[in-house]
Design an enzyme around this catalytic site. Structure first.
Site, mmCIF file in Angstrom:
data_model
loop_
_atom_site.group_PDB
_atom_site.id
_atom_site.type_symbol
_atom_site.label_atom_id
_atom_site.label_comp_id
_atom_site.label_asym_id
_atom_site.label_seq_id
_atom_site.Cartn_x
_atom_site.Cartn_y
_atom_site.Cartn_z
ATOM 1 N N HIS A 1 51.578 95.373 23.954
ATOM 2 C CA HIS A 1 52.852 94.821 24.430
ATOM 3 C C HIS A 1 52.610 93.472 25.096
ATOM 4 O O HIS A 1 51.636 93.290 25.827
ATOM 5 C CB HIS A 1 53.485 95.791 25.431
ATOM 6 C CG HIS A 1 54.887 95.422 25.814
ATOM 7 N ND1 HIS A 1 55.927 95.414 24.906
ATOM 8 C CD2 HIS A 1 55.421 95.015 26.994
ATOM 9 C CE1 HIS A 1 57.041 95.032 25.529
ATOM 10 N NE2 HIS A 1 56.754 94.792 26.795
ATOM 11 N N CYS B 1 58.550 92.944 20.757
ATOM 12 C CA CYS B 1 57.930 92.129 21.818
ATOM 13 C C CYS B 1 57.255 90.868 21.274
ATOM 14 O O CYS B 1 57.531 89.751 21.722
ATOM 15 C CB CYS B 1 56.965 92.978 22.636
ATOM 16 S SG CYS B 1 55.522 93.610 21.757
ATOM 17 N N HIS C 1 60.732 89.781 28.385
ATOM 18 C CA HIS C 1 60.105 90.532 27.298
ATOM 19 C C HIS C 1 61.142 91.406 26.611
ATOM 20 O O HIS C 1 62.218 91.666 27.146
ATOM 21 C CB HIS C 1 58.938 91.382 27.821
ATOM 22 C CG HIS C 1 59.357 92.560 28.640
ATOM 23 N ND1 HIS C 1 58.829 93.821 28.485
ATOM 24 C CD2 HIS C 1 60.281 92.687 29.645
ATOM 25 C CE1 HIS C 1 59.370 94.664 29.334
ATOM 26 N NE2 HIS C 1 60.252 94.005 30.055
#
Length: 341
Positions: free
Chosen positions: A305, A257, A317
């Site tokens: 994240h 990420c 993402h």
């Protein structure tokens, strides 16, 4: 001939004990009595949870790896300095050597005796003056040598500390790597416990869930309102759609990420720190109501994240192991914060 003793028959107490043990064994769960296997839905949820749990140690691993590279650079520089200092010390030793030898040859006799033994006092006084200057040069050379030797000793101690710190960083990185690998291995074992048909159903259920959440990894091009560097960063992220998530990766064929977010902004000439936590700490915080395309979104907390906001309530993402870079709804995960590079 020796007599053979007949085995002693078991006592009633022994027989009773054996009977109880046999009964206990018969009461142990057999294969047919084992705990039921988890359902496909339970497996899918457990796997998703394991993948989610792997993200935090992945980001810690990324941070440690970054620190490890910095320490490696410091160690390399320290070793270069040591080599240069050692060469300087060697050269000073070579210079001081002849001076020390000369002083040794003449300095062992009392000056008065030297003058008495000299057949030419004027010649002796001239030599004494030269030797005095030689002694001064020797003393200066020795002082320089001692100074460089102290520096060399200190540099060696500093290099040793850096090496020790590097070893510790490597050990921590390996620990975090093992933690991530353990969770991923457990997830794979859970999936492998299903039949091919069951795995196909799990994948179909995941696709249905993704569709309901508005996620897609289909290749597309950005035509939103962003401009300047934000547009460049988003266009880079769009070009990565469909590429796989891989923990610890920063591209070009796969990303985690923070690896995707960092690479996207790097393509626009903006250098970001490596990890989710570092990006969060370094970024200018913006409220959810003031989001602009290109802003970095953080879900769950400030260190787990993140992704790139593209406008219209959507983000790009790199989700987790087993999935590809995708476009998703901003609220498909618990929103925590946002920052602007």
């Amino acid at each position: 001939m020796g007599t053979h003793r007949r085995p002693k028959p078991p006592s009633r107490a022994r027989i009773a004990t054996l009977g109880i043990a046999a009964g206990a064994v018969s009461l142990l769960p057999t294969q047919s009595q084992a705990a039921p296997e988890p359902s496909m839905d339970e497996v899918r949820k457990q796997v998703a949870k394991l993948y989610e749990e792997a993200e935090a140690p992945t980001e810690e691993y990324n941070g440690i790896r970054e620190q490890q590279q910095e320490l490696q650079d410091e160690v390399d520089s320290a070793q270069d300095r040591l080599a240069r200092k050692q060469q300087e010390v060697n050269e000073l030793r070579e210079k001081a050597g002849p001076l020390a030898a000369e002083q040794y040859r003449t300095g062992g006799i009392d000056p008065t005796v030297q003058l008495f033994l000299s057949s030419d006092p004027d010649d002796y006084l001239e030599k004494a003056e030269v030797l005095g200057r030689t002694g001064d040069r020797q003393a200066a050379a020795l002082r320089a040598l001692q100074g460089k030797q102290r520096e060399l000793t200190q540099d060696r101690a500093d290099a040793a500390k850096r090496l020790e710190a590097l070893k510790e960083a490597r050990a921590k990185a390996q620990e975090k790597k093992d933690e991530v690998q353990a969770k991923l291995t457990k997830a794979r074992k859970l999936l492998n416990s299903l039949t091919a048909e069951q795995r196909a159903k799990v994948a179909a259920a995941q696709e249905h869930e993704d569709a309901a959440a508005g996620t897609s990894d289909a290749t597309a091009s950005y035509n939103g309102p962003a401009g300047g560097r934000a547009k460049t960063a988003i266009e880079f992220a769009y070009a990565q759609l469909g590429k796989p998530y891989e923990w610890g990766s920063t591209g070009p064929n796969s990303f985690d990420c923070s690896g995707l977010v960092g690479a996207a902004w790097r393509s626009a000439g903006v250098s970001l720190p490596r990890t989710v936590k570092q990006m969060y700490d370094a970024g200018r915080k913006v409220s959810k109501a003031d989001l602009q395309p290109g802003d970095i979104i953080y879900w769950y907390n400030d260190s787990q994240h993140n992704g790139l906001y593209i406008g219209d309530g959507k983000v790009i993402h790199a989700p987790r192991t087993g999935k590809n870079i995708e476009i998703a709804q901003l609220d498909s995960m618990p929103f925590y914060a946002a920052s602007r590079p």
